[in-house]
Design a protein around this motif. Structure first.
Motif, short mmCIF file in Angstrom:
data_model
loop_
_atom_site.label_atom_id
_atom_site.label_comp_id
_atom_site.label_asym_id
_atom_site.label_seq_id
_atom_site.Cartn_x
_atom_site.Cartn_y
_atom_site.Cartn_z
N SER A 1 21.97 69.93 46.55
CA SER A 1 21.03 70.06 45.43
C SER A 1 19.94 68.98 45.49
N ASP B 1 22.15 66.55 41.79
CA ASP B 1 21.10 67.36 41.15
C ASP B 1 19.83 66.56 40.94
N HIS C 1 26.88 67.46 44.50
CA HIS C 1 25.95 67.94 43.46
C HIS C 1 25.02 66.81 43.01
#
Length: 954
Positions: A262, A239, A237
């Protein structure tokens, strides 16, 4: 004192004298007492249900060959003790925890607990083992965080802690592991940022951290890793992070896999990586065009799907001779598809999959004629409006990770060697019976998607690394798994010189080959990547090969004489006792063996059912390892197994309390051998050996209906799928009642006995409680019931059968009616003291049925649900005579199916059933039906009339 007692005491005394002489002679050749105590602590912290470590309580660890304990051949010159070199406890079904006393094995080089079910945390004390080279803890249930102390192991080559439940951050101390080449930490719950300090590791080759909870940004300095070949970080992740442009400077890199991380921003220019062979950046939010600079000509796999890329397809995609997979699906690419991508291929046998779905591609530039083994998908593009391209616009998708290969280099006739010997093809095309060493082996991060093109190269690579001839390897099966990873079953046969050659490996050669695997001494390969050993199966002549490790002796002549004299005296005495015991036992054993042989001969006559040896079952299930277990019931445990021919099967292994007599077991198998229907699970074979009773069935990959109704699965079953399952189950039971010879009452119909295959086709299973239907009496009349002891599952039992002990075909109808109610509501038959039949009846009568309908199946045609509910309640009537026959049940289900709108049938995207073959109406016939069910959302006012409302998913 009796003569026999004196005789026994004398034998004990002689044995004691013999052992005393041996211990006195080896004062400088015993295991370090600190390590003995450590091993005892390790044993006490483990749960050993298979008793693999039972000999850890006897003798000296090094001189008595404790299971999995390998020591140095000579005593240490400084302290005079033997020391543990390796702890090899691979795949022994061990549970419990790891003892901190592991840290006291300070001379150990290999610590291997792979593929057990050990829980708890990793002891920080392992950081005390400064000699440790291999730390192998993958495939357990370890929790907690990674100890900082592991970062202070000065010569550690490999750390494998993948496939556990480890959490917390990566310790910064790991940047001190200057000798470590392999970080395998995938499939855990490791979190936080990747420490930038790891970029100074001078020898790191494989960095596998996929399937964790990592976050933050990708460290730009990872490009400084001078020897990095594989960077695999899928399913984390990061992000908002971009892929650092510096990654284009990883000049040694062979594989870059950042799927589903991500990631945002542009795709980096990777043209400066000369040997990049595998690139996966799919399922991110990358934007902008695909960089125009050429990728390496060694590349086999490019997956850029499910991003926001735009622009056109680069021309250099036509200049990649080894390409196997090119996926740019689900982006916004425009322009034409250059046909040169497939026209310039020189080796069409390797296969090429082109996934261009759901872009804005307008046409194919050039020929639309595809070479052999090239597939192209274009659906979801404007180009599909062109009639000459429509053949590439179907909705069929092939999963490249679902390919399997069971091709073998052995072309010998049908197996006829006595197990564990197998036919082995020699260089002179003659087949001999030889005993193989068997290994479960898996490529963890292969650099390709099509193994067929690399099969021969892999065989050459492996046999060369093992210093064997190419013909000694039989690659029995190869199966792609999630990852993607490639699991294989390897069989290695002894070298062939002539007909007088040995048909088994000698102990030293067998140990050498095994140590090549367990010590990771097979050289790494660029294209095949890192491997992992899943299990070793040692059968027949190899059963004790690892417990017969030769050791150099330092015994004096006097000690040897004493030992020999004591041993001879003890042997003479003990042999007399053993002989008496053997003679006493032989008479009893003879009767049991004779009975078993008679039964085995009878078994062999059952047509269409194969007899399997215990060794074959152990091999198929990895010695009945807990990781192979897929279920458990009153009969025993069920294992997923892979037979020698590559077939995947379900093996039901009876527990001792469930054993049947030989006659009963044979009768059940004979009964099952006569049952053949597409909606009944097929019996493949059985095993009745070594005090075991096992049944081998076809494997149903989607498990039980109960699992899917209890929300254990991610994808809920639609109403159409549930109807398909109901009809298939009813047809299976109808066959038992009316067409089986003789007819059968199942007696245990329930959701957990309805299994689903890979296409969600339903099949009824488990005939352990089944009874033959009544036969005509002398007058030719057929009794309407069987009087029998009540057996079955609470919640599914026919009330009248429960009260009267009279079993009829309507008893199965009642049980199936309960399954129908489960399909409608998702409820269990009995939950928190509530009975599903009573609860549905009350809800139906009060107009509140909508509160019980399973919202997970989404909207549905309300009239069809109403008719299905009515049928289910008729089946569950307390009065036997009021229930429909199974013939009527099937007829009514077919009627409901034929009333369903075509849109409901075509929406069954999770089920691929041939409805015409099942006796259902084909979709094209729906326009001829007069009263299709109305698919609509029903208002609350309609509840008064008993109409079932359509409920949207919760």
């Amino acid at each position: 004192m009796s003569a026999s007692r004196a005789f026994t005491l004398g034998a004990v005394l002689l044995l004691w004298l013999c052992c005393s002489s041996l211990l006195a002679a080896q004062k400088d050749g015993i295991t370090d007492p600190v390590e003995v105590k450590a091993l005892q602590d390790i044993r006490n912290s483990l749960i050993d249900i298979n008793k693999n470590l039972s000999n850890w309580r006897r003798g000296d660890p090094c001189t008595s060959n404790w299971t999995g304990v390998l020591c140095f051949d000579e005593a240490n010159k400084e302290d005079g003790y033997l020391h543990v070199r390796e702890l090899q406890l691979l795949n022994m079904n061990l549970s419990g925890t790891l003892s901190p006393s592991l840290g006291n094995l300070t001379y150990m080089e290999i610590l291997d607990f792979m593929w057990n079910t050990i829980n708890g945390s990793i002891p920080p004390a392992i950081g005390n083992i400064k000699s440790l080279k291999l730390l192998l803890l993958n495939g357990n249930q370890l929790t907690g965080s990674l100890p900082e102390e592991l970062g202070h192991l000065p010569i550690l080559d490999r750390i494998q802690i993948d496939q556990n439940h480890i959490s917390g951050p990566i310790p910064k101390s790991f940047a001190n592991l200057n000798k470590t080449k392999h970080f395998h930490m995938n499939n855990n719950s490791i979190s936080g940022q990747i420490p930038a300090e790891l970029s100074r590791l001078p020898n790191l080759v494989h960095f596998l951290l996929d399937n964790n909870n990592l976050s933050g940004t990708l460290p730009p300095d990872l490009y400084k890793l001078p020897k990095l070949l594989i960077l695999q970080l899928d399913n984390n992740h990061f992000d908002g992070s971009t892929i650092p442009s510096s990654y284009g400077n990883m000049t040694k890199l062979l594989k870059l896999s950042l799927r589903n991380c991500s990631l945002q921003g542009p795709m980096p220019d990777l043209s400066r990586i000369p040997n990049l062979g595998y690139l996966d950046l799919s399922f991110n939010q990358l934007a902008g065009p695909v960089p125009p600079n050429k990728l390496s000509k060694n590349i086999t796999t490019i997956d850029l799907s499910n991003n926001a890329l735009n622009g056109t397809i680069p021309d250099y995609f036509s200049e990649l001779p080894l390409l196997q997979l090119l996926s740019i699906a689900n982006n916004s690419l425009t322009g034409s598809v250059p046909s040169t991508i497939w026209q310039t291929r020189t080796n069409g046998n390797e296969g090429l999959n082109l996934h261009f779905e759901n872009n804005k591609l307008s046409n194919i530039n050039g020929s639309t004629s595809l070479p052999q083994n090239v597939t192209l998908w274009l659906q979801g593009n404007p180009a599909c409006s062109n009639s000459s391209i429509v053949q590439f616009c179907t909705s069929q998708i092939v999963d490249v990770n679902n390919q399997s290969s069971t091709e073998s280099n052995v072309t010998c006739p049908v197996q006829s060697c006595p197990p564990p010997f197998e036919y082995f093809q020699t260089p002179h095309i003659s087949c001999v019976c030889s005993a193989p060493l068997i290994f479960g082996y898996r490529l963890k991060s292969p650099g390709f998607t099509n193994f067929i093109a690399y099969r021969v190269a892999f065989q050459e690579y492996l046999t060369s690394g093992l210093e064997l001839n190419l013909y000694q390897l039989n690659l029995s099966s190869a199966l792609w798994e999630e990852g993607p990873r490639l699991q294989m079953l390897l069989k290695l046969f002894p070298v062939y010189v002539n007909q007088n050659s040995s048909h088994i490996f000698n102990d030293s050669e067998a140990r050498r080959i095994i140590s090549m695997f367990t010590g990771w001494n097979i050289p790494d390969s660029d294209v095949f990547g890192p491997y992992e050993l899943l299990y070793i199966t040692l059968l027949g002549p190899y059963t004790n090969v690892l417990s017969a490790t030769p050791r150099k002796s330092k015994l004096s002549t006097g000690a040897l004489v004493g030992i020999v004299v004591g041993a001879i005296a003890g042997a003479v005495t003990l042999s007399a006792l053993v002989s008496l015991l053997i003679l006493r036992k032989r008479a009893g054993n003879y009767r049991a063996i004779t009975k078993r042989r008679r039964a085995s001969k009878a078994f062999m006559k059952i047509e269409g059912v194969k007899y399997f040896s215990y060794a074959e079952m152990a091999l198929a299930t990895n010695n009945f390892n807990s990781s192979s277990q897929v279920g458990q019931g009153g009969y025993g445990r069920v294992y997923k197994g892979v037979l020698a021919d590559g077939r995947v099967v379900a093996i039901k292994r009876a527990e001792e309390s469930s054993f049947q007599g030989e006659t009963e077991f044979l009768t059940e198998i004979e009964l099952l051998s006569r049952v053949h229907h597409r909606n009944l699970v097929s019996l493949i074979g059985f095993c009745d050996e070594n005090g075991e009773q096992m049944l081998v069935y076809e494997f149903m990959s989607n498990g039980t209906l109960r699992d899917h109704l209890s929300a254990k699965t991610k994808e809920p079953l639609s109403f159409a799928t549930r109807m398909s399952i109901a009809l298939a189950s009813a047809k299976g039971i109808l066959y038992l009642h009316t067409e089986a010879d003789p007819p059968i009452f199942h007696r245990d119909v329930k959701a957990s006995n309805i299994l689903l295959d890979s296409r969600y086709n339903a099949k009824v299973a488990d005939f352990g409680l089944s009874k033959l239907a009544p036969v005509p009496n002398i007058e030719g009349d057929v009794p309407g019931h069987i009087s029998t002891v009540v057996k079955g599952t609470p919640g599914y039992l026919d009330p009248e059968y429960f009260l009267t002990h009279k079993l009829t075909d309507k008893s199965d109808v009642y049980s199936l009616g309960v399954v129908f109610l489960e399909l409608l509501t998702g409820m269990q038959p009995i939950s928190h003291g509530k009975n599903i039949v009573r609860e549905v009846n009350i809800a139906y009568q009060t107009g509140m049925l909508f509160s019980l309908v399973d919202g997970r199946m989404g909207s549905y045609p309300s009239d069809c649900v109403d008719k299905f509910l009515t049928l289910a309640m008729k089946c569950c009537n307390d009065e036997t005579d009021e229930r429909p026959s199974m013939t009527d049940v099937v007829r009514e289900l077919e009627s409901i199916w034929n009333m369903m709108p075509e849109s409901e049938i075509t929406a069954m995207d999770t089920v691929s059933t041939d409805h015409t073959e099942m006796g259902m109406a084909s979709p094209s016939s729906f326009s001829l039906l007069k009263n299709p069910c109305v698919s609509s959302e029903v208002s609350g006012s309609d509840l008064v009339s008993g109409v079932v409302p359509a409920i949207t998913p919760r």
